[in-house]
Motif scaffolding. Sequence first.
Motif: not given
Length: 391
Positions: A158-174
């Motif tokens: 998640v390093a280098g990502l904005r918090p909103d982008d990190a949330r979208h990535l987490l939703v996709a993985q979950l």
Amino acid sequence: MKHEVMLTEATTIRGTLRPRASRIAGVVLCAALGACAAAPGMQMNGDATLPVSAGGADTPASVESIPIRNIDLSLIRKMQSDATASSGIDDASLLVAPLPYAIGPGDVLQITVWDHPEIAAAAGAPTQGTARTSDPAPGFVVDQNGSLQFPYVGNIRVAGLRPDDARHLLVAQLGKTLRSPQVTLRVASFRSQAVYIDGEVHAPGVQPVNDIPMSIYDAVSRAGGFSSTADQSRVVLIRNGKSHLINFTAMLMQGKSPAQIVLRNKDVVRVLARTDSPVYVMGEVNKPASAVPMTNGKLTLSDALSQAGSLSNTSADPAQIYVIRNAAASDPQVFHLNARSPVAMILANQFDLQPSDVVYVDSNDLVRFGRVLSLLLPAINAGLTAAIATK
């Protein structure tokens, strides 16, 4: 008979010494007048040049001319125009829009997956008792590699990502394990980025950077503001190994706010002291000293003379006041002020000095003649004594 012989010898000695004394006095007078005439900077009523000898002991000296400019109204207006044109910042690229906060190693993320309370246990229980400032907030800590360990997902970067982008990535993985997961993510503790404030502020130290952009003005305010010894015209920003000089006073005069300069991770802000920018006042003043600017960085010629106790009433020549600038550079400048008229002090009050300027007040003719004569009198007395001794 013996008295007549002694009288004749005395008359002969006086007759011999009188021409020698006259010749010596004549030499002294010529030397003194020559020294006065050769003294630099005397009776300069207009623009002139000052000869400077350059070259070593074994090389022929080459003579260069340094122009001497009179401090008059036209010069004051030009200098004020140049000061007005100055933006107060040496690199316009510092005035850019702030970037959104990016997650980094050490940040603590508070992540909630709705309808899955078992995941909350992985974030750790809140600290019991009084928490220390060094203790991280409860949540998921981003490791030094910029990765995050999360249930049902495993290792995710998640390093280098904005918090909103990190949330979208987490939703996709979950979404590979859970059906339509609803996730909220925020930074609970900002620990990956910081700036350093040093110099003449009340509380120097480290200031963490959070999701609210921090300007250089904010950083100084968080450090307690400028101290009484600070020079607000000389604030240094060190970024990526390069130093930028920022003049708060000039920026405000231009209608620009220092809040437009947004700091980045690892920036260093150093506020210089007023004593780091002295002006040297010497010559015929009551108290030769190093004059320091005011808190806004301004120091006029009249201010410097005032800090040096003003001109000496007995030895100074008000018509011969000089300002030497860039003395160690290849293009030195010399300015001359004739302050015999009180009106000239108005010009002195508008002539802005720069750091390391030298203000020199020359002596008057009578004092100069007396000093040269005091140097020559010991030699004269020694010559007369020697002449008498030889007789």
